[in-house]
Design a protein around this motif. Structure first.
Motif, mmCIF file in Angstrom:
data_model
loop_
_atom_site.group_PDB
_atom_site.id
_atom_site.type_symbol
_atom_site.label_atom_id
_atom_site.label_comp_id
_atom_site.label_asym_id
_atom_site.label_seq_id
_atom_site.Cartn_x
_atom_site.Cartn_y
_atom_site.Cartn_z
ATOM 1 N N GLY A 1 5.813 -66.271 3.966
ATOM 2 C CA GLY A 1 7.002 -67.133 3.726
ATOM 3 C C GLY A 1 7.067 -66.806 1.926
ATOM 4 N N ILE A 2 6.407 -65.455 1.547
ATOM 5 C CA ILE A 2 6.544 -64.619 0.495
ATOM 6 C C ILE A 2 8.280 -65.285 0.020
ATOM 7 N N LEU A 3 9.463 -65.742 -1.003
ATOM 8 C CA LEU A 3 9.984 -64.846 -1.561
ATOM 9 C C LEU A 3 10.508 -64.906 -2.924
ATOM 10 N N PRO A 4 11.897 -63.564 -2.768
ATOM 11 C CA PRO A 4 12.212 -63.045 -4.160
ATOM 12 C C PRO A 4 12.423 -64.050 -5.103
ATOM 13 N N ALA A 5 11.278 -63.941 -6.147
ATOM 14 C CA ALA A 5 12.532 -65.516 -7.565
ATOM 15 C C ALA A 5 12.626 -64.304 -8.192
ATOM 16 N N GLY A 6 13.568 -65.296 -8.906
ATOM 17 C CA GLY A 6 14.657 -65.164 -10.493
ATOM 18 C C GLY A 6 14.498 -66.243 -11.652
ATOM 19 N N LEU A 7 15.047 -66.035 -12.646
ATOM 20 C CA LEU A 7 14.549 -66.143 -13.779
ATOM 21 C C LEU A 7 14.244 -67.626 -13.644
ATOM 22 N N ALA A 8 15.155 -67.928 -13.132
ATOM 23 C CA ALA A 8 15.149 -69.631 -13.370
ATOM 24 C C ALA A 8 14.027 -69.853 -13.005
ATOM 25 N N ASP B 1 20.833 -55.896 -3.774
ATOM 26 C CA ASP B 1 21.679 -56.017 -2.210
ATOM 27 C C ASP B 1 20.784 -57.331 -2.198
ATOM 28 N N LEU B 2 19.771 -57.671 -2.072
ATOM 29 C CA LEU B 2 18.668 -59.342 -1.775
ATOM 30 C C LEU B 2 19.612 -60.462 -1.935
ATOM 31 N N GLY B 3 21.332 -60.598 -2.916
ATOM 32 C CA GLY B 3 21.899 -61.019 -2.600
ATOM 33 C C GLY B 3 21.883 -61.972 -4.324
ATOM 34 N N GLY B 4 20.870 -61.246 -5.089
ATOM 35 C CA GLY B 4 20.535 -62.023 -6.636
ATOM 36 C C GLY B 4 22.209 -62.202 -7.982
ATOM 37 N N LYS B 5 22.256 -63.386 -8.065
ATOM 38 C CA LYS B 5 22.833 -63.687 -8.603
ATOM 39 C C LYS B 5 23.090 -63.453 -9.762
ATOM 40 N N MET B 6 23.542 -62.120 -11.096
ATOM 41 C CA MET B 6 22.966 -61.063 -12.178
ATOM 42 C C MET B 6 23.785 -62.402 -12.939
ATOM 43 N N VAL B 7 23.222 -61.992 -13.832
ATOM 44 C CA VAL B 7 23.340 -63.194 -15.456
ATOM 45 C C VAL B 7 22.663 -61.942 -16.441
ATOM 46 N N ASP B 8 23.310 -62.001 -17.456
ATOM 47 C CA ASP B 8 22.890 -61.353 -19.093
ATOM 48 C C ASP B 8 21.734 -62.618 -19.840
ATOM 49 N N GLY C 1 20.295 -59.348 -22.818
ATOM 50 C CA GLY C 1 20.843 -58.304 -22.810
ATOM 51 C C GLY C 1 20.290 -57.750 -21.674
ATOM 52 N N TRP C 2 19.137 -57.897 -20.819
ATOM 53 C CA TRP C 2 19.561 -57.141 -20.019
ATOM 54 C C TRP C 2 19.694 -58.380 -18.101
ATOM 55 N N ASP C 3 20.708 -57.357 -17.324
ATOM 56 C CA ASP C 3 21.257 -58.004 -16.715
ATOM 57 C C ASP C 3 20.253 -57.474 -15.124
ATOM 58 N N MET C 4 20.112 -59.203 -15.307
ATOM 59 C CA MET C 4 18.495 -59.403 -14.400
ATOM 60 C C MET C 4 18.366 -60.825 -13.364
ATOM 61 N N PRO C 5 18.475 -61.352 -12.273
ATOM 62 C CA PRO C 5 18.779 -61.833 -11.104
ATOM 63 C C PRO C 5 18.137 -63.485 -11.517
ATOM 64 N N VAL C 6 19.110 -64.276 -11.679
ATOM 65 C CA VAL C 6 18.835 -65.602 -12.318
ATOM 66 C C VAL C 6 18.310 -66.000 -10.899
ATOM 67 N N GLN C 7 18.922 -66.128 -10.175
ATOM 68 C CA GLN C 7 18.602 -66.053 -8.914
ATOM 69 C C GLN C 7 18.225 -65.902 -7.204
ATOM 70 N N TYR C 8 18.328 -65.964 -6.253
ATOM 71 C CA TYR C 8 18.178 -64.606 -4.991
ATOM 72 C C TYR C 8 19.380 -66.166 -3.823
ATOM 73 N N LEU D 1 7.666 -63.405 -5.589
ATOM 74 C CA LEU D 1 7.365 -62.315 -6.420
ATOM 75 C C LEU D 1 8.805 -62.140 -6.778
ATOM 76 N N PHE D 2 8.880 -61.703 -8.325
ATOM 77 C CA PHE D 2 9.566 -61.999 -9.663
ATOM 78 C C PHE D 2 9.195 -59.790 -10.155
ATOM 79 N N ASP D 3 10.699 -59.673 -10.241
ATOM 80 C CA ASP D 3 10.536 -58.241 -11.564
ATOM 81 C C ASP D 3 10.153 -58.556 -12.809
ATOM 82 N N VAL D 4 9.487 -58.468 -13.459
ATOM 83 C CA VAL D 4 9.515 -58.662 -14.864
ATOM 84 C C VAL D 4 8.863 -57.352 -15.683
ATOM 85 N N SER D 5 9.854 -56.223 -15.172
ATOM 86 C CA SER D 5 10.139 -54.266 -15.208
ATOM 87 C C SER D 5 10.710 -54.693 -17.210
#
Lengths: 128, 368
Positions: free
Chosen positions: B224-231, B17-24, B27-34, B51-55
């Motif tokens: 000014g927080i941003l969600p941040a991806g794996l990259a 929903d946040l526009g995350g660019k999802m990558v493998d 084996g996990w479907d994770m956002p590399v960036q938003y 803000l990072f999802d490291v679940s």
């Protein structure tokens, strides 16, 4: 949705070409810059270098990845966009304008006719 | 692209929903960036908050009267030095002194430890640990699926996180944690991270992931927080010269070579791999991890070869542009003779040998 200007020709490698007489201006498409992410470095050839069709002429690097860029058109480089050395982010911000990469004097002025039209490129993207 | 076979964190839909660019990712479907992009996400974390999802990280409980004894025997750091409410960075080593995984060890009390391990190695670690238990009186629980883990990092992280708990967060020291209510739910509030910034990692039941994520994002907006991806997570850890398993660490790389001598407490008593590490230390290291900066224009990437003159001497373990430092940097394994600050090296970047120079690490250190 990618921005795909009507007046350009496109390659399946996601380069665009603008033909003016015997000179073709070449860059990468909005789709390509979006796939790459933040561009931080553009490696271009020198004026005077010659390339065949579909030959790699340089590379575009984002934070995460590097992507080779190919000349859709054979010919001799007459000019490169030196400004991209200092402002590679132009590739993200203005892929069809400020971020043109090369001008090539075409070996065969009709070669661009064989490239995709805007409509064909859009259809090509929708099947990706 | 089908993501059916990929594992998903409880925040998968939120990322989309946040526009995350999802990558493998392993084996996990994770956002590399938003949508903001990796540079903006990196800069937000350095100057405001990210803000990072490291679940996807794995959580393994070790409970029982021999909990400390077991973990001390399978990891390199000295678990007996931990006090309740403290955590440390450590490594699970194999018999030949290589690294099975790097991890955090949390001490809740003398009979209760939590191991937080890498996502893609959780199953491997679980198999490794369960097979190494001797007669220790312990219970192991792989609780990875039960938890979400959300990291808020950056100079504004504390202020943002403080809105959600009665715990006085400045009192939690670096690498310490507490168990308390966060955003109305039970949580482990840990002052840790993988970005080189101050910040917290919040562990809570998976069902509360969306609530905590959305509330932090909303409360952080004014900062000014941003969600941040794996990259961005990768470029942030690289600027801070933190190791990434599979790059600086592996089953074949010794933690001593990777510059992690500080977590190898060879004097603490017997642990798996100790003999090899002691021997390696006595004989002297042959290769070692160093940081480098590109001198020539161009970007060194993972696995590129490192040369001195015409001689190939090593390889790049991690290489990338550094968005905050605005340099192209990397980590490389080279022979100890070469591992000197100021040493010039060249890196084979797709057939071109580009000049670089060995520099001290970390590349980036925050002002305290």
């Amino acid at each position: 949705m990618s921005n795909i200007p009507e007046n350009l020709r496109y390659s399946k490698d996601h380069e665009w070409v603008l033909v003016d007489g015997e000179v073709a201006t070449i860059g990468i498409t909005d789709f390509a810059q979006h796939s790459l992410g933040d561009v931080v470095y553009v490696d271009l050839p020198r004026a005077g270098d010659s390339f065949g069709s579909h030959e790699a002429f340089g590379s575009v690097e984002s934070v995460k990845a590097v992507s080779e860029i190919f000349t859709p058109i054979a010919g001799e480089v007459t000019e490169v966009n030196e400004a991209l050395n200092d402002t590679p982010e132009d590739v993200n911000n203005d892929p069809y304008g400020a971020a043109w990469m090369l001008k090539i004097k075409m070996a065969n002025p009709n070669e661009a006719d064989g490239m995709l039209s805007a409509e064909e490129y859009e259809e090509y993207l929708s099947n990706q | 692209m089908s993501t059916e076979n990929l594992k998903k964190t409880p925040l998968n839909k939120v990322h989309r929903d946040l526009g995350g660019k999802m990558v493998d990712f392993g084996g996990w479907d994770m956002p590399v960036q938003y949508t903001a992009g990796v540079i903006a996400e990196h800069m937000a974390t350095r100057t405001k908050a990210g803000l990072f999802d490291v679940s996807h990280m794995g959580e393994i409980w070790v409970e029982g009267e021999d909990a400390i004894k077991l973990v001390n025997r399978i990891t390199t750091n000295d678990v007996t030095k931990l006090v309740d409410g403290q955590a440390h960075y450590s490594a699970l080593t194999n018999e030949t002194g290589g690294v099975v995984d790097d991890l955090l060890v949390y001490r809740f009390d003398e009979g209760k430890l939590l191991l937080v391990v890498n996502a893609s190695t959780t199953d491997k670690d679980w198999a490794w640990i369960t097979s190494r238990v001797l007669d220790e009186a312990i219970t192991l629980t792989n609780a990875s699926k039960d938890y979400c883990q959300i990291a808020v990092q950056g100079p504004k992280a504390l202020e943002i996180a403080q809105k959600f708990t009665a715990v006085n967060l400045p009192e939690i020291k670096y690498y310490h944690f507490t168990v308390d209510t966060f955003d109305g739910v039970d949580a482990i509030i840990s002052r840790t991270g993988y970005t080189g910034e101050d910040g917290f990692e919040i562990y809570a039941a998976a069902q509360f992931a969306e609530q905590i994520w959305n509330d932090l994002l909303e409360a952080g907006a004014e900062y000014g927080i941003l969600p941040a991806g794996l990259a961005a997570r990768n470029t942030l850890r690289l600027e801070s010269a933190m190791s990434l398993y599979g790059h600086e660490l592996s089953d074949e790389i010794s933690p001593l070579e990777a510059g992690l001598g500080w977590i190898c407490k060879l004097g603490k008593g017997e642990f798996i791999g100790r003999e090899h590490l002691v021997k390696l230390k006595e004989e002297g290291l042959r290769k070692k991890l160093v940081g480098f900066e590109m001198i020539d224009k161009g970007i060194a990437r993972d696995e590129m070869e490192v040369y001195v003159g015409d001689e190939k001497v090593g390889y790049v373990s991690s290489g990338s542009p550094a968005p905050f430092l605005k340099k192209n940097i990397g980590l490389a394994f080279v022979p100890v003779e070469v591992a000197k600050t100021g040493q010039e090296i060249t890196i084979d970047v797709r057939g071109k040998k580009l000049a670089a120079q060995i520099v001290p690490t970390p590349f980036y250190k925050r002002e305290k």
